[in-house]
Design a protein around this motif. Structure first.
Motif, mmCIF file in Angstrom:
data_model
loop_
_atom_site.group_PDB
_atom_site.id
_atom_site.type_symbol
_atom_site.label_atom_id
_atom_site.label_comp_id
_atom_site.label_asym_id
_atom_site.label_seq_id
_atom_site.Cartn_x
_atom_site.Cartn_y
_atom_site.Cartn_z
ATOM 1 N N SER A 140 -5.168 12.919 -0.282
ATOM 2 C CA SER A 140 -5.350 11.807 -1.224
ATOM 3 C C SER A 140 -6.766 11.716 -1.756
ATOM 4 O O SER A 140 -7.143 10.689 -2.337
ATOM 5 C CB SER A 140 -4.993 10.485 -0.523
ATOM 6 O OG SER A 140 -5.817 10.291 0.621
ATOM 7 N N HIS A 144 -3.457 9.974 9.944
ATOM 8 C CA HIS A 144 -3.044 8.936 8.991
ATOM 9 C C HIS A 144 -3.388 7.530 9.448
ATOM 10 O O HIS A 144 -3.084 6.568 8.749
ATOM 11 C CB HIS A 144 -1.528 9.010 8.736
ATOM 12 C CG HIS A 144 -1.126 10.221 7.972
ATOM 13 N ND1 HIS A 144 0.193 10.589 7.803
ATOM 14 C CD2 HIS A 144 -1.859 11.165 7.331
ATOM 15 C CE1 HIS A 144 0.250 11.709 7.095
ATOM 16 N NE2 HIS A 144 -0.988 12.071 6.796
ATOM 17 N N THR A 162 -4.337 3.638 -0.314
ATOM 18 C CA THR A 162 -3.497 4.833 -0.156
ATOM 19 C C THR A 162 -3.074 5.016 1.300
ATOM 20 O O THR A 162 -2.547 6.066 1.665
ATOM 21 C CB THR A 162 -4.235 6.096 -0.644
ATOM 22 O OG1 THR A 162 -5.487 6.211 0.053
ATOM 23 C CG2 THR A 162 -4.508 6.022 -2.136
ATOM 24 N N SER A 163 -3.300 4.001 2.130
ATOM 25 C CA SER A 163 -2.979 4.067 3.554
ATOM 26 C C SER A 163 -1.476 4.217 3.760
ATOM 27 O O SER A 163 -0.676 3.574 3.095
ATOM 28 C CB SER A 163 -3.461 2.808 4.259
ATOM 29 O OG SER A 163 -4.795 2.511 3.920
ATOM 30 N N GLY A 204 -12.037 3.788 2.821
ATOM 31 C CA GLY A 204 -10.774 4.043 3.504
ATOM 32 C C GLY A 204 -10.784 5.346 4.273
ATOM 33 O O GLY A 204 -10.209 5.448 5.365
ATOM 34 N N ILE A 205 -11.428 6.372 3.712
ATOM 35 C CA ILE A 205 -11.508 7.667 4.385
ATOM 36 C C ILE A 205 -12.207 7.524 5.729
ATOM 37 O O ILE A 205 -11.744 8.053 6.751
ATOM 38 C CB ILE A 205 -12.229 8.698 3.485
ATOM 39 C CG1 ILE A 205 -11.345 9.062 2.284
ATOM 40 C CG2 ILE A 205 -12.594 9.952 4.269
ATOM 41 C CD1 ILE A 205 -12.036 9.914 1.234
ATOM 42 N N ALA A 249 -8.228 8.317 -2.826
ATOM 43 C CA ALA A 249 -8.780 7.579 -1.688
ATOM 44 C C ALA A 249 -10.281 7.375 -1.855
ATOM 45 O O ALA A 249 -10.984 8.238 -2.370
ATOM 46 C CB ALA A 249 -8.484 8.321 -0.390
ATOM 47 N N LYS A 250 -10.743 6.231 -1.393
ATOM 48 C CA LYS A 250 -12.169 5.915 -1.477
ATOM 49 C C LYS A 250 -12.835 6.103 -0.121
ATOM 50 O O LYS A 250 -12.183 6.088 0.923
ATOM 51 C CB LYS A 250 -12.358 4.485 -1.986
ATOM 52 C CG LYS A 250 -11.831 4.307 -3.409
ATOM 53 C CD LYS A 250 -11.988 2.884 -3.914
ATOM 54 C CE LYS A 250 -11.484 2.759 -5.351
ATOM 55 N NZ LYS A 250 -11.599 1.379 -5.868
ATOM 56 N N ALA A 256 -8.749 1.856 -1.659
ATOM 57 C CA ALA A 256 -7.797 2.325 -2.664
ATOM 58 C C ALA A 256 -6.355 1.966 -2.333
ATOM 59 O O ALA A 256 -5.482 2.058 -3.187
ATOM 60 C CB ALA A 256 -7.917 3.843 -2.829
ATOM 61 N N ASP A 277 0.877 -1.174 0.000
ATOM 62 C CA ASP A 277 0.000 0.000 0.000
ATOM 63 C C ASP A 277 0.912 1.221 0.000
ATOM 64 O O ASP A 277 2.071 1.119 -0.405
ATOM 65 C CB ASP A 277 -0.995 -0.025 1.172
ATOM 66 C CG ASP A 277 -0.338 -0.067 2.542
ATOM 67 O OD1 ASP A 277 0.904 0.069 2.622
ATOM 68 O OD2 ASP A 277 -1.055 -0.231 3.546
ATOM 69 N N ASN A 289 -10.280 5.178 8.330
ATOM 70 C CA ASN A 289 -9.111 5.808 8.929
ATOM 71 C C ASN A 289 -9.438 7.133 9.615
ATOM 72 O O ASN A 289 -8.553 7.774 10.165
ATOM 73 C CB ASN A 289 -8.041 6.043 7.860
ATOM 74 C CG ASN A 289 -7.407 4.762 7.392
ATOM 75 O OD1 ASN A 289 -6.593 4.163 8.085
ATOM 76 N ND2 ASN A 289 -7.788 4.293 6.202
#
Length: 957
Positions: A134, A476, A75-76, A142-143, A138-139, A73, A34, A146
């Motif tokens: 992001s 993050h 992007t983590s 995930g948003i 980012a989807k 996505a 990732d 996190n």
């Protein structure tokens, strides 16, 4: 595959198609990364399309004792989207959304990209609260998982604060919709024990004064370390507690299959200023003052950050002369009206007027100007990544302090950098919330470097928590990166409470184990991602994943990030010589997965923070593979006139055969022939063009008073006519000439047109010498045709324009269809827009040339309803890939038909792209020239004044 996972794989096959089960060594390696600096290779990747599938998989995993990890996505930044077990990845079926009548809420499935959600809300002057950097990759899943925030979000508008309801899947497979009374009633009955336990934990927490105060204190700041314990003190209803615990849980407590956000205002009027101070302390004093003014964002940039961008184009020279303790604030304010905005600007300026600034404070309301400011800020992370030594990774950490202690905290961070010799480290961040990011480069190839990193993190932890009682992860997510420090930050009681919550909601620890909570105090130093030198074209890649939404092959084979991951592993194995058999297998599989199915469109470079065009890597690989074909390529280039004649003949034969056999039989015959010949025979489609008529260059109408333009039809335009069923049978060349004459231009054609080619067909296959010979040939001929650059050139195909712009003299003023219409024809024509919905495809080359807004402007003048499908980027036709590798085009356009179902026609700027677009949409796509011609009438007479001619000459210069 291990026996346990093979059995699990076999059970999955009973309800998941093989095409959505990935277990081969190449692709599982590709999903082992990732945006963090960790790597874990999954045994199985499952692409899911519904909550029911997730429920069945989770239930099966619980029965089998096999852990699963959810991925949106990828992007983590903290290692929370990878696993060495089963990775559950979102497929296509997660992109739905629903906006309430008053736009006060929006329902979003987890596969919706954050930036797309804001695009849907933009007409209502609304947006979602979270705004991570992001957001365009980012989807939502995930948003929310996190609790990502961002530059303007703060703590008041993150997912936790703007959550209204959600649909979720628990570890036992149960589905719950917290916005549905029927679902809630059933859940309150079936899971009474769970809700009672949550209620009891919440009561205990609220009655424990020390723990309650600790929780309240921790969430005064941005904080994503550990679980959202504030849910236990903010809410009494166990359902509210449950759904708010899901926010920031990183997939360790359940899966969010839908989330309903309360939207926030997106004010149309904005003003930004980049304010410089001679000292960090004064900068931080300004932050504390600005917090009480109507600012929407305050971003801090330290001196190292300013050094990283001070020599970039457009940067003021005085930045280089600032003192070494200098810093800057990027300040933005927003308002619903211009007059309110002006008042806010004055209030902000007045609030810090007593502080000494390096330069006078100047706000701008010019979108282009303040976009530059924000580009500076967003460029800080990649600025470090782009200059790092090959073999190192770039790490971004994320901490928060009380705003009143920000200056001391920045000083302490700088001292730690100096102690461990992180000389390139820089600090920036969301100063209004005391949230700082620090970026540095790190090698992990020896024990000394590993110990240096461990020392840095230990000292940062002691300083952030011990001295300032701040947050070790502000936005993050905890991930693996900060899991060993959760207890340090929260204390024993809160840490024990987090474990209780984990055990209550995931008693078997099958949901993303080891993330957020991990008893291994060294986990942040394990499973580190190798970053070997692979190719100078891609060595600066930081594997962030920002490129992936733009890639046409992302769901067929590999994305740009994944291509680089695999190519790095190939390079590592070649250098180490440790596993020749694995290397040979990877190389063999990469041929199709990495090379053959790459469109080489370059869209990845438009979203890559360090500007990497993975297509250039693909072309470089093709060049090495095609070394034996160099002479043949040059022969084709030298005889291109004959090749185009033969191509037109082939189109005539294909069309005649189609007329005899019919569409169904023609498709079957060519499909069989393609398979039988291993792809040597290319795939025919019903949208295949007929042969274009020869362009009659002798029918020129000389008009000495008219402005002149040299028209350069591409080889595709010269050979490909309309498809058999097209309503308008006029060729593109004839239609373009007619439009130019309608607008009052005299059209000039270059000599020897039949042999001309921009070189793109050769370049895409890695035949660079032949490609350059063709662009050089065009340059010489255009120099003659334009009288050494005096006359502008109109190029009718955007990929060709891009190729020529990059390879011929700037003395030749080359305009693409979009640029020429926008700059010269819009004012010379009267438009009567059609009311019918029309589809628009923005080609990858048009995007790369920055033409998207111009193209939309032209289309909006032509139609009252322009449809631009969200999920479509590059069409994947890629010159001739639509014939030789049609599955790439099919995958790239798999959602097109439903997206344009209300349209009868579609428009674009590339003839080859239009073949695939027509085939997969069920409507006719053609050049925008056809639409512009259809809805326009001449405004000026065919003769133009000398002044008008001079204006055109000046504009083209």
């Amino acid at each position: 595959m291990k026996q346990q996972y093979q059995a699990f794989h076999d059970q999955l096959k009973s309800f998941i198609p093989d095409t959505r089960l990935i277990s081969d060594p190449l692709r599982t390696l590709a999903y082992g990364t990732d945006a963090s600096f960790y790597r874990l290779i999954p045994q199985i990747v499952v692409r899911v399309e519904s909550a029911d599938e997730v429920s069945r998989i989770v239930t099966l995993a619980a029965d089998s004792g096999i852990p699963v990890t959810f991925r949106a996505a990828g992007t983590s930044l903290s290692g929370q989207a990878i696993t060495d077990s089963v990775l559950i990845q979102l497929g296509d079926g997660w992109n739905n959304y629903e906006i309430s009548d008053d736009a006060s809420t929006i329902k979003l499935q987890p596969g919706v990209i954050g930036g797309h959600a804001n695009k849907y809300l933009a007409p209502f002057n609304k947006k979602i609260g979270p705004d991570p950097a992001s957001i365009n990759a980012a989807k939502i899943g995930g948003i929310a998982a996190n609790n990502a925030s961002g530059m303007c979000c703060g703590t008041a508008q993150n997912s936790y604060r703007t959550l209204k309801s959600m649909k979720l899947v628990l570890a036992d497979g149960t589905q719950l919709d917290t916005g549905c009374e029927q679902s809630l009633a059933a859940f309150r009955t079936s899971h009474k024990g769970l809700l009672d336990a949550l209620d009891a934990l919440a009561r205990q927490t609220r009655q424990n004064d020390t723990l309650r105060e600790r929780i309240n204190h921790k969430y005064r700041l941005k904080n994503t370390t550990g679980y959202s314990l504030n849910a236990l003190v903010d809410y009494e209803d166990p359902i509210e507690i449950l759904q708010h615990l899901m926010i920031g849980s990183e997939g360790t407590l359940g899966f969010m299959s839908e989330i309903t956000y309360q939207t926030v205002d997106e004010f149309p009027d904005k003003a930004s200023a980049l304010i410089f101070f001679d000292t960090v302390r004064t900068t931080c004093e300004a932050v504390a003052i600005l917090k009480n003014t109507p600012v929407s964002a305050v971003e801090l940039i330290d001196r190292a950050g300013l050094h990283s961008i001070e020599n970039k184009e457009g940067m003021p020279a005085f930045i280089r002369d600032l003192p070494e303790d200098a810093a800057a604030l990027l300040v933005e304010t927003r308002a619903s009206k211009a007059e309110l905005l002006a008042g806010q600007v004055e209030e902000i300026k007045a609030s810090i007027s007593h502080l000494k600034t390096s330069k006078a404070v100047e706000f701008t309301t010019d979108p282009e100007e303040y976009a530059k400011y924000w580009a500076i800020r967003k460029g800080l992370f990649p600025a470090v990544g782009a200059v790092r030594m090959t073999g190192t990774t770039v790490i971004i950490e994320d901490v928060a302090f009380p705003v009143e202690q920000l200056a001391d905290a920045v000083h302490d961070l700088h001292q730690i950098f100096e102690k461990y010799h992180y000389d390139e480290a820089l600090i920036f961040g969301h100063a209004l919330e005391g949230n700082l990011h620090f970026v540095f480069t790190q090698a992990f190839d020896n024990e000394e470097e590993l110990a240096r990193y461990e020392g840095l993190m230990d000292d940062v932890g002691k300083m952030v928590v011990g001295k300032y009682d701040g947050s070790l992860k502000a936005e993050h997510g905890t991930g693996r990166n900060m899991a060993p420090y959760v207890e340090m930050e929260w204390g024993a009681d809160a840490y024990a409470l987090m474990w209780e919550l984990k055990e209550l909601l995931d008693p078997q620890e099958i949901l993303n184990p080891g993330v957020i909570l991990n008893r291994n105090k060294q986990v942040h130093l394990e499973n580190l991602k190798p970053m070997p030198a692979a190719d100078p074209i891609v060595d600066k890649c930081i594997e962030c994943g920002f490129c992936e939404p733009t890639c046409p092959s992302r769901d067929l084979t590999l994305s740009p990030r994944q291509r680089i991951v695999i190519w790095r592993e190939i390079a590592r194995l070649e250098a180490s010589k440790e596993d020749p058999e694995r290397l040979a297998n990877l190389r063999k599989e990469y041929q199709y997965q990495g090379t053959d199915t790459c469109a080489a469109c370059g869209l990845c470079s438009t979203t890559c923070p360090v500007g990497i065009n993975t297509g250039n890597l693909t072309r470089s690989i093709r060049s090495r593979d095609n070394e034996n074909h160099t002479k043949l390529a040059q022969w084709v280039a030298d005889h291109y006139g004959g090749i185009t004649t033969a191509t037109k003949a082939a189109f005539k034969v294909a069309d005649a055969t189609h007329a005899i056999l019919g569409t169904k039989a023609m498709s079957a015959v060519t499909g069989f022939a393609r398979k039988a010949t291993g792809g040597a025979v290319q795939q025919w489609t019903p949208s295949m063009p007929t042969a274009a008529p020869k362009i009659d260059t002798k029918k020129r109408i000389s008009n000495p008073d008219a402005p002149k333009v040299v028209y350069l039809p591409s080889c595709a335009s010269r050979t490909m006519g309309p498809a058999r069923g097209d309503e308008d049978r006029t060729s593109l060349a004839d239609k373009t000439e007619a439009l130019l004459r309608k607008a009052g231009f005299e059209v000039i054609y270059p000599d020897d047109m039949d042999k001309l080619c921009c070189g793109m067909p050769f370049q895409s296959k890695g035949m660079f010498d032949a490609a350059d010979s063709k662009s050089n040939e065009i340059e010489q001929i255009l120099m003659q045709a334009t009288n050494n650059g005096e006359i502008p050139v109109y190029s009718d195909t955007s990929p060709c324009t891009l190729r020529l712009r990059e390879n011929i003299s700037e003395q030749i003023k080359l305009f693409d269809t979009v640029d020429f219409i926008d700059q010269f024809l819009m004012d010379r024509l009267l438009f009567e827009p059609t009311n019918e919905p029309v589809a628009l495809h923005i080609t990858c080359s048009a995007t790369r040339m920055g033409q998207a807004e111009k193209l939309k402007r032209i289309m909006n003048a032509c139609s009252t309803e322009v449809v631009i499908p969200d999920q479509i980027t590059c069409c994947g036709f890629a010159g001739d890939k639509g014939f030789s590798t049609p599955e790439l085009n099919t995958s790239a356009l798999r959602t097109l038909k439903d997206s344009v179902s209300e349209c009868k026609t579609g428009y674009s700027t590339s003839r080859t792209c239009e073949i695939g677009l027509s085939h997969h949409s069920g409507i006719d796509y053609k050049s925008i020239v056809y639409l512009v011609d259809r809805v326009s009438q001449p405004k000026l007479s065919t003769t133009a004044s000398t002044d008008e001619n001079q204006r055109i000459q000046a504009a083209s210069a």
